[in-house]
Design a protein around this motif. Structure first.
Motif, PDB file in Angstrom:
ATOM      1  N   LEU A 295      28.335 -29.054  -4.897  1.00 35.17           N
ATOM      2  CA  LEU A 295      28.773 -29.057  -3.503  1.00 35.17           C
ATOM      3  C   LEU A 295      28.192 -27.879  -2.726  1.00 35.17           C
ATOM      4  CD1 LEU A 295      32.486 -30.167  -3.903  1.00 35.17           C
ATOM      5  CD2 LEU A 295      30.556 -31.508  -3.057  1.00 35.17           C
ATOM      6  N   VAL A 296      28.094 -26.730  -3.364  1.00 36.53           N
ATOM      7  CA  VAL A 296      27.475 -25.570  -2.706  1.00 36.53           C
ATOM      8  C   VAL A 296      25.998 -25.852  -2.441  1.00 36.53           C
ATOM      9  CG1 VAL A 296      26.790 -23.169  -3.055  1.00 36.53           C
ATOM     10  CG2 VAL A 296      29.127 -23.887  -3.580  1.00 36.53           C
ATOM     11  N   GLY A 297      25.321 -26.462  -3.392  1.00 31.38           N
ATOM     12  CA  GLY A 297      23.916 -26.815  -3.200  1.00 31.38           C
ATOM     13  C   GLY A 297      23.720 -27.808  -2.064  1.00 31.38           C
ATOM     14  N   ILE A 298      24.586 -28.804  -1.966  1.00 30.56           N
ATOM     15  CA  ILE A 298      24.500 -29.780  -0.879  1.00 30.56           C
ATOM     16  C   ILE A 298      24.758 -29.104   0.465  1.00 30.56           C
ATOM     17  CG2 ILE A 298      25.612 -31.833   0.097  1.00 30.56           C
ATOM     18  CD1 ILE A 298      23.762 -32.435  -2.234  1.00 30.56           C
ATOM     19  N   ALA A 299      25.713 -28.164   0.504  1.00 28.76           N
ATOM     20  CA  ALA A 299      26.004 -27.449   1.747  1.00 28.76           C
ATOM     21  C   ALA A 299      24.799 -26.616   2.188  1.00 28.76           C
ATOM     22  CB  ALA A 299      27.233 -26.567   1.565  1.00 28.76           C
ATOM     23  N   VAL A 300      24.127 -25.973   1.247  1.00 28.87           N
ATOM     24  CA  VAL A 300      22.939 -25.176   1.582  1.00 28.87           C
ATOM     25  C   VAL A 300      21.830 -26.082   2.109  1.00 28.87           C
ATOM     26  CG1 VAL A 300      21.108 -23.750   0.593  1.00 28.87           C
ATOM     27  CG2 VAL A 300      23.490 -23.286   0.018  1.00 28.87           C
ATOM     28  N   LEU A 301      21.620 -27.214   1.477  1.00 28.43           N
ATOM     29  CA  LEU A 301      20.603 -28.157   1.964  1.00 28.43           C
ATOM     30  C   LEU A 301      20.950 -28.668   3.359  1.00 28.43           C
ATOM     31  CD1 LEU A 301      19.818 -30.272  -1.216  1.00 28.43           C
ATOM     32  CD2 LEU A 301      18.328 -28.645  -0.062  1.00 28.43           C
ATOM     33  N   ALA A 302      22.213 -28.909   3.629  1.00 30.30           N
ATOM     34  CA  ALA A 302      22.636 -29.381   4.954  1.00 30.30           C
ATOM     35  C   ALA A 302      22.366 -28.323   6.011  1.00 30.30           C
ATOM     36  CB  ALA A 302      24.113 -29.741   4.927  1.00 30.30           C
TER      37      ALA A 302
ATOM     38  N   GLY B 237      18.650 -28.286   6.710  1.00 33.63           N
ATOM     39  CA  GLY B 237      18.299 -29.487   7.468  1.00 33.63           C
ATOM     40  C   GLY B 237      18.710 -29.382   8.917  1.00 33.63           C
ATOM     41  N   LYS B 238      19.833 -28.756   9.172  1.00 36.74           N
ATOM     42  CA  LYS B 238      20.310 -28.596  10.535  1.00 36.74           C
ATOM     43  C   LYS B 238      19.404 -27.656  11.322  1.00 36.74           C
ATOM     44  CE  LYS B 238      24.961 -28.806  12.251  1.00 36.74           C
ATOM     45  NZ  LYS B 238      26.337 -28.405  12.087  1.00 36.74           N
ATOM     46  N   PHE B 239      18.852 -26.649  10.664  1.00 35.76           N
ATOM     47  CA  PHE B 239      17.959 -25.721  11.343  1.00 35.76           C
ATOM     48  C   PHE B 239      16.626 -26.368  11.696  1.00 35.76           C
ATOM     49  CE2 PHE B 239      20.312 -22.218   8.993  1.00 35.76           C
ATOM     50  CZ  PHE B 239      21.041 -21.860  10.111  1.00 35.76           C
ATOM     51  N   ARG B 240      16.180 -27.311  10.906  1.00 37.30           N
ATOM     52  CA  ARG B 240      14.857 -27.897  11.112  1.00 37.30           C
ATOM     53  C   ARG B 240      14.865 -29.049  12.104  1.00 37.30           C
ATOM     54  NH1 ARG B 240      11.743 -29.632   6.216  1.00 37.30           N
ATOM     55  NH2 ARG B 240      10.108 -29.601   7.757  1.00 37.30           N
ATOM     56  N   VAL B 241      15.937 -29.800  12.225  1.00 35.42           N
ATOM     57  CA  VAL B 241      15.938 -31.044  12.987  1.00 35.42           C
ATOM     58  C   VAL B 241      15.736 -30.870  14.492  1.00 35.42           C
ATOM     59  CG1 VAL B 241      17.390 -33.010  13.655  1.00 35.42           C
ATOM     60  CG2 VAL B 241      17.175 -32.372  11.269  1.00 35.42           C
TER      61      VAL B 241
END
Length: 61
Positions: A10-17, A20-24
């Motif tokens: 879950l921590v890994g998914i949160a970091v990926l999110a 992703g939010k910074f790039r979009v």
């Protein structure tokens, strides 16, 4: 052991999110998608699918 694995997942998914939010917002894909949307006719408000005049101008003018 399973709780630790699930927590790390879950921590890994949160970091990926977050990344992703910074790039979009400034991505090239978002800009290309915005350019592909058809414009609207200022006179009647219908979507223009071609580059020529709208049908409302062809009929009346």
């Amino acid at each position: 052991m399973i709780v630790k694995i699930v927590t790390l997942f879950l921590v890994g998914i949160a970091v990926l999110a977050m990344f992703g939010k910074f790039r979009v917002p400034g991505s090239d894909a978002a800009r290309r998608l915005a350019q592909r949307r058809p414009g609207k006719c200022p006179r009647c408000g219908r979507y223009k699918l071609t580059r020529g005049p709208c049908d409302c101008r062809k009929i009346q003018g």
